[in-house]
Enzyme design. Structure first.
Site, PDB file in Angstrom:
ATOM      1  N   ASN A   7       0.869  -1.171   0.000  1.00  0.00           N
ATOM      2  CA  ASN A   7       0.000   0.000   0.000  1.00  0.00           C
ATOM      3  C   ASN A   7       0.909   1.224   0.000  1.00  0.00           C
ATOM      4  OD1 ASN A   7      -1.839   1.995   0.476  1.00  0.00           O
ATOM      5  ND2 ASN A   7      -2.736   1.060   2.307  1.00  0.00           N
ATOM      6  N   ARG A  90      -2.499  -2.164  -3.496  1.00  0.00           N
ATOM      7  CA  ARG A  90      -3.724  -1.394  -3.271  1.00  0.00           C
ATOM      8  C   ARG A  90      -3.663  -0.135  -4.146  1.00  0.00           C
ATOM      9  NH1 ARG A  90      -5.013   3.057   1.023  1.00  0.00           N
ATOM     10  NH2 ARG A  90      -7.192   3.366   0.498  1.00  0.00           N
ATOM     11  N   HIS A 179     -12.567   3.156   0.036  1.00  0.00           N
ATOM     12  CA  HIS A 179     -12.654   2.124   1.090  1.00  0.00           C
ATOM     13  C   HIS A 179     -13.383   0.880   0.591  1.00  0.00           C
ATOM     14  CE1 HIS A 179     -12.644   5.328   4.592  1.00  0.00           C
ATOM     15  NE2 HIS A 179     -11.415   4.925   4.314  1.00  0.00           N
ATOM     16  N   HIS A 207     -17.632   2.122   7.645  1.00  0.00           N
ATOM     17  CA  HIS A 207     -16.188   2.154   7.938  1.00  0.00           C
ATOM     18  C   HIS A 207     -15.941   3.471   8.678  1.00  0.00           C
ATOM     19  CE1 HIS A 207     -11.858   1.285   6.830  1.00  0.00           C
ATOM     20  NE2 HIS A 207     -11.806   2.537   7.250  1.00  0.00           N
ATOM     21  N   GLY A 209     -13.411   5.418  10.936  1.00  0.00           N
ATOM     22  CA  GLY A 209     -12.083   5.562  11.525  1.00  0.00           C
ATOM     23  C   GLY A 209     -11.710   7.020  11.433  1.00  0.00           C
ATOM     24  N   ARG A 240     -11.377  15.571   7.840  1.00  0.00           N
ATOM     25  CA  ARG A 240     -12.100  15.962   6.617  1.00  0.00           C
ATOM     26  C   ARG A 240     -13.525  16.388   6.954  1.00  0.00           C
ATOM     27  NH1 ARG A 240     -10.727  10.667   3.226  1.00  0.00           N
ATOM     28  NH2 ARG A 240      -9.366  10.148   4.971  1.00  0.00           N
ATOM     29  N   GLY A 330     -11.229   1.906  13.304  1.00  0.00           N
ATOM     30  CA  GLY A 330     -10.856   2.332  14.654  1.00  0.00           C
ATOM     31  C   GLY A 330     -12.021   2.695  15.556  1.00  0.00           C
ATOM     32  N   GLU A 383      -8.388  -5.336   5.154  1.00  0.00           N
ATOM     33  CA  GLU A 383      -8.234  -5.007   3.730  1.00  0.00           C
ATOM     34  C   GLU A 383      -7.051  -5.760   3.125  1.00  0.00           C
ATOM     35  OE1 GLU A 383      -8.609  -0.942   5.278  1.00  0.00           O
ATOM     36  OE2 GLU A 383      -9.246  -0.419   3.259  1.00  0.00           O
TER      37      GLU A 383
HETATM   38  P1  AMP Z   1      -8.499   4.152  11.873  1.00  0.00           P
HETATM   39  O1  AMP Z   1      -8.442   5.262  10.876  1.00  0.00           O
HETATM   40  O2  AMP Z   1      -9.367   3.016  11.454  1.00  0.00           O
HETATM   41  O3  AMP Z   1      -7.130   3.710  12.352  1.00  0.00           O
HETATM   42  O4  AMP Z   1      -9.212   4.762  13.183  1.00  0.00           O
HETATM   43  C1  AMP Z   1      -8.628   5.799  13.919  1.00  0.00           C
HETATM   44  C2  AMP Z   1      -9.674   6.381  14.880  1.00  0.00           C
HETATM   45  O5  AMP Z   1     -10.146   5.337  15.756  1.00  0.00           O
HETATM   46  C3  AMP Z   1      -9.114   7.468  15.775  1.00  0.00           C
HETATM   47  O6  AMP Z   1     -10.044   8.546  15.862  1.00  0.00           O
HETATM   48  C4  AMP Z   1      -9.001   6.788  17.127  1.00  0.00           C
HETATM   49  O7  AMP Z   1      -9.170   7.683  18.193  1.00  0.00           O
HETATM   50  C5  AMP Z   1     -10.187   5.850  17.071  1.00  0.00           C
HETATM   51  N1  AMP Z   1     -10.028   4.782  18.067  1.00  0.00           N
HETATM   52  C6  AMP Z   1      -9.154   3.764  18.086  1.00  0.00           C
HETATM   53  N2  AMP Z   1      -9.300   3.032  19.230  1.00  0.00           N
HETATM   54  C7  AMP Z   1     -10.275   3.614  19.942  1.00  0.00           C
HETATM   55  C8  AMP Z   1     -10.899   3.356  21.202  1.00  0.00           C
HETATM   56  N3  AMP Z   1     -10.537   2.314  21.962  1.00  0.00           N
HETATM   57  N4  AMP Z   1     -11.888   4.197  21.609  1.00  0.00           N
HETATM   58  C9  AMP Z   1     -12.263   5.247  20.853  1.00  0.00           C
HETATM   59  N5  AMP Z   1     -11.737   5.545  19.657  1.00  0.00           N
HETATM   60  C10 AMP Z   1     -10.763   4.748  19.204  1.00  0.00           C
END
Ligand code: AMP
Length: 404
Positions: A7, A90, A179, A207, A209, A240, A330, A383
């Site tokens: 990636n 990717r 995504h 999704h 995060g 964003r 996340g 992914e």
């Molecule tokens: P990602 O882009 O999928 O890596 O997700 C990142 C987001 O997930 C960030 O805003 C993190 O704060 C949130 N995140 C990860 N673990 C936790 C958790 N245990 N509780 C709340 N938010 C989380």
């Protein structure tokens, strides 16, 4: 078969080496700040992870370090490059050309390059990754897995924008989505989890995060998705804005004297959770601040959950109902509080969260009550495995057809 999944970002190169038969992750890592004096390479799994600062002037350099780390030293995963059977890349933008993953040849490379206008940073970076692989492993089959291909099933009423038609004809401006590999994976896993054919289900995949997107999957087919021409559209995200009144853009440009690249920066990097809270794009920091009484952090939390709620409503209407809602990434996988806020008040729609199950932490799980008409699932996304699986299937099909 061992598949190297790559990636490539504009200044990074993420990788995983996956054995497809055993679903085992053999190694993983990331080269960051490639092209700067501060580049670093993180390699290995869990306790065996090592981070070294090492100059990498471009993706070729990064690839050389990756292949060395995979085959040499204490944390090596294999003895030689012969143990890598194929490479899966990717690719963010496949435009209208690719509605599925494909074996990479000159035509595919030409189209990825042509489409770079729609995803300048990502497609160009992917091409650098492909070139580096050709250089170091010229005989390995390579497969392109596109983030956008899952959404090629969207009907025109969903992918067209209500702007003059000529812009679609001249510039191919339409919704492409992003995504896609994650949405495809969690939709398939949801059907498998429920032991029902995906063709019998109306699914909404979320999704959530740092980047956020949602998709309506009607009887196995993606019919709408929240990201658009670019990944800026749709839901509120970490940095964003997601969809906003388009008139805000010229207004701010005029009043703040911003150029197009500056306003792009504002909407992509300074908005969302970060823009509203003024604290962070990371929901964990926002949660702590809101619990300490910070009003803007609380507002950011409420806006994020409300944004998901509104898309749920849209997609329930688009499909005439929903059987399953799946959450991943996340926030979707980990944030119990955000899930509680998203599903609050949806009982009249037959969507009932089980507050005890919502506290569970690990793995694929159902978090709706027994009586909820709609099943809510949490499914950790994968992914990289999906890219490895596509790579395996396409290389295998190609080898079989060569033998025919
Ligand atoms: P990602 O882009 O999928 O890596 O997700 C990142 C987001 O997930 C960030 O805003 C993190 O704060 C949130 N995140 C990860 N673990 C936790 C958790 N245990 N509780 C709340 N938010 C989380």
């Amino acid at each position: 078969m061992n598949v190297l999944v790559l990636n490539a970002g504009s200044s990074s190169l993420k990788y995983q080496l996956i054995n497809i038969e055993t679903h085992a992750l053999l190694s993983k890592g990331i080269c960051e700040r490639v092209g700067s004096d501060e580049s670093s390479h993180k390699h290995g799994i869990d306790d065996n992870e090592v981070v070294i600062s090492i100059p990498m002037k471009d993706h070729n350099d990064a690839m050389r370090h990756v292949l060395e780390a995979l085959t040499e030293g204490e944390n090596k995963a294999i003895d030689s490059l012969d143990e890598i059977d194929a490479i899966g890349h990717r690719i963010v933008q496949g435009g209208k050309y690719f509605d599925r993953s494909v074996l990479i040849d000159d035509f595919v490379i030409e189209k990825i390059d042509e489409l770079a206008e729609l995803a300048p940073l990502h497609n160009k970076a992917a091409l650098m990754g492909i070139e580096a692989c050709k250089r170091f492993m010229p005989d390995k089959p390579m497969v392109a897995v596109f983030d956008s291909s899952y959404f090629q099933t969207l009907p025109p009423k969903a992918f067209m924008y209500p702007i003059p038609y000529e812009y679609y004809e001249k510039y191919a401006i339409r919704k492409y989505g992003a995504h896609g590999t994650s949405h495809r994976y969690i939709a398939e896993r949801a059907a498998a989890y429920l032991e029902e054919p995906i063709e019998d289900l109306k699914i909404i995949t979320c999704h959530l995060g740092n980047g956020c997107s949602m998709t309506a999957v009607d009887h196995g087919v993606a019919v709408d998705t929240s990201m658009g021409l670019t990944p800026l559209d749709g839901l509120m995200m970490g940095t964003r804005s997601g969809a906003i009144d388009p008139a805000i853009i010229p207004f701010i440009m005029e009043h703040e004297g911003l150029s197009t690249s500056e306003i792009n920066d504002v909407l992509n990097k300074k908005s969302g959770l970060l823009g509203i809270s003024g604290i962070s794009n990371d929901l964990r920091s926002i949660r702590s601040a809101s619990e300490e009484g910070d009003d803007r952090a609380q507002l950011a939390y409420e806006m994020y959950s409300n944004s998901v709620k509104k898309y749920l409503g849209q997609y329930i209407a688009v499909m005439g109902g929903v059987d399953v809602i799946v959450l991943t990434a996340g926030v979707g996988e980990n944030c119990e509080k955000m899930r509680r806020m998203i599903f609050a008040g949806l009982q009249p729609l037959g969507i009932v969260l089980d507050h005890e199950k919502n506290k569970e932490r690990k793995g694929e799980r159902e978090i709706s009550t027994k009586d909820s008409r709609v099943v809510i699932l949490v499914i950790p996304t994968d992914e990289e495995y999906m890219i490895a699986r596509d790579t395996f299937e396409i290389v295998h099909e190609n080898e079989s057809s060569e033998l025919d």
